[in-house]
Design a protein around this motif. Structure first.
Motif, short mmCIF file in Angstrom:
data_model
loop_
_atom_site.label_atom_id
_atom_site.label_comp_id
_atom_site.label_asym_id
_atom_site.label_seq_id
_atom_site.Cartn_x
_atom_site.Cartn_y
_atom_site.Cartn_z
N LEU A 1 16.46 67.47 44.69
CA LEU A 1 17.67 67.36 45.50
C LEU A 1 18.75 68.35 45.07
CD1 LEU A 1 17.97 63.49 45.89
CD2 LEU A 1 17.31 65.14 47.65
N SER A 2 18.76 68.71 43.79
CA SER A 2 19.82 69.58 43.29
C SER A 2 19.74 71.00 43.81
CB SER A 2 19.81 69.59 41.76
OG SER A 2 18.70 70.34 41.27
N ARG A 3 18.56 71.47 44.17
CA ARG A 3 18.42 72.87 44.57
C ARG A 3 17.70 73.08 45.89
NH1 ARG A 3 22.35 73.48 42.75
NH2 ARG A 3 22.84 74.22 40.69
N ILE A 4 17.74 72.09 46.76
CA ILE A 4 17.28 72.32 48.13
C ILE A 4 18.35 73.17 48.81
CG2 ILE A 4 16.96 71.24 50.39
CD1 ILE A 4 15.71 68.87 49.01
N PHE B 1 10.12 59.56 35.45
CA PHE B 1 9.76 60.94 35.76
C PHE B 1 9.84 61.26 37.25
CE2 PHE B 1 8.03 60.48 31.50
CZ PHE B 1 8.55 61.62 30.91
N TYR B 2 9.49 60.32 38.11
CA TYR B 2 9.60 60.59 39.54
C TYR B 2 11.08 60.68 39.95
CZ TYR B 2 4.64 60.17 40.72
OH TYR B 2 3.29 60.38 40.84
N THR B 3 11.92 59.87 39.35
CA THR B 3 13.35 59.94 39.65
C THR B 3 13.94 61.25 39.13
OG1 THR B 3 13.50 57.53 39.57
CG2 THR B 3 15.56 58.75 39.42
N LEU B 4 13.54 61.67 37.94
CA LEU B 4 13.99 62.98 37.44
C LEU B 4 13.52 64.10 38.37
CD1 LEU B 4 13.46 62.73 33.58
CD2 LEU B 4 15.62 63.11 34.78
N GLY B 5 12.28 64.03 38.81
CA GLY B 5 11.77 65.02 39.75
C GLY B 5 12.57 65.03 41.04
N LEU B 6 12.92 63.85 41.53
CA LEU B 6 13.71 63.74 42.76
C LEU B 6 15.10 64.35 42.56
CD1 LEU B 6 14.01 62.71 45.67
CD2 LEU B 6 14.73 60.51 44.71
N VAL B 7 15.71 64.08 41.44
CA VAL B 7 17.05 64.64 41.16
C VAL B 7 16.99 66.16 41.10
CG1 VAL B 7 18.85 64.82 39.38
CG2 VAL B 7 17.94 62.57 40.02
N PHE B 8 16.00 66.70 40.42
CA PHE B 8 15.84 68.15 40.34
C PHE B 8 15.59 68.74 41.73
CE2 PHE B 8 16.09 67.60 35.99
CZ PHE B 8 15.89 68.77 35.28
#
Length: 150
Positions: free
Chosen positions: A141-144, A132-139
């Motif tokens: 990073l995707s929209r910064i 879940f932390y990796t999914l959160g990180l991907v999300f």
């Protein structure tokens, strides 16, 4: 008020990104090396949860204040309408995609933290955090808005 909130939100984002990267890497290392879950791992995961929730609250207040004060991008709501906002990639990023994806990133961090607390042994704790932390990180990073960062 808007400029102050924007400043805080912008600089706090660096802390969120840093601590989320640290937490995701820590949980992945813990999962793959099968190390014991310790006090430092708990502190990292809790600090990630707290920092990300503070950023979310600042962002929500910033969004509301931006609409109320008719700030730079937010005037598009009244001037253009939602159809035109969705056609413009910059407006869509700032007004729709960024807020939605950041909310989802914080939701993933929250789910990961909540699920890991229910696990009794180290390996499942790290697994929940890693996923879940990796999914959160991907999300995240995707929209910064990268153009505003550099």
């Amino acid at each position: 008020m808007y400029s102050t909130l924007f400043f805080i939100h912008s600089w706090w984002a660096y802390l969120v990104l840093l601590i989320l990267v640290i937490a995701a890497v820590n949980s992945l290392i813990g999962f793959f090396t099968k190390k014991e879950y310790g006090a430092n791992d708990f502190r990292i995961s809790l600090f990630t949860l707290i920092v990300s929730h503070i950023q979310l609250l600042i962002g929500i207040v910033l969004y509301i204040v931006g609409i109320l004060q008719n700030a730079k991008y937010f005037s598009a709501f009244s001037n253009l309408g939602m159809g035109e906002i969705m056609k413009d990639s910059t407006l869509r990023l700032y007004l729709v995609e960024h807020p939605l994806m950041m909310i989802l990133a914080v939701v993933f961090v929250t789910i990961g933290y909540s699920r890991h607390k229910k696990k009794l042994t180290s390996h499942p704790k790290f697994k929940s955090l890693a996923i879940f932390y990796t999914l959160g990180l991907v999300f995240l990073l995707s929209r910064i808005p990268w153009s505003a960062w550099f």
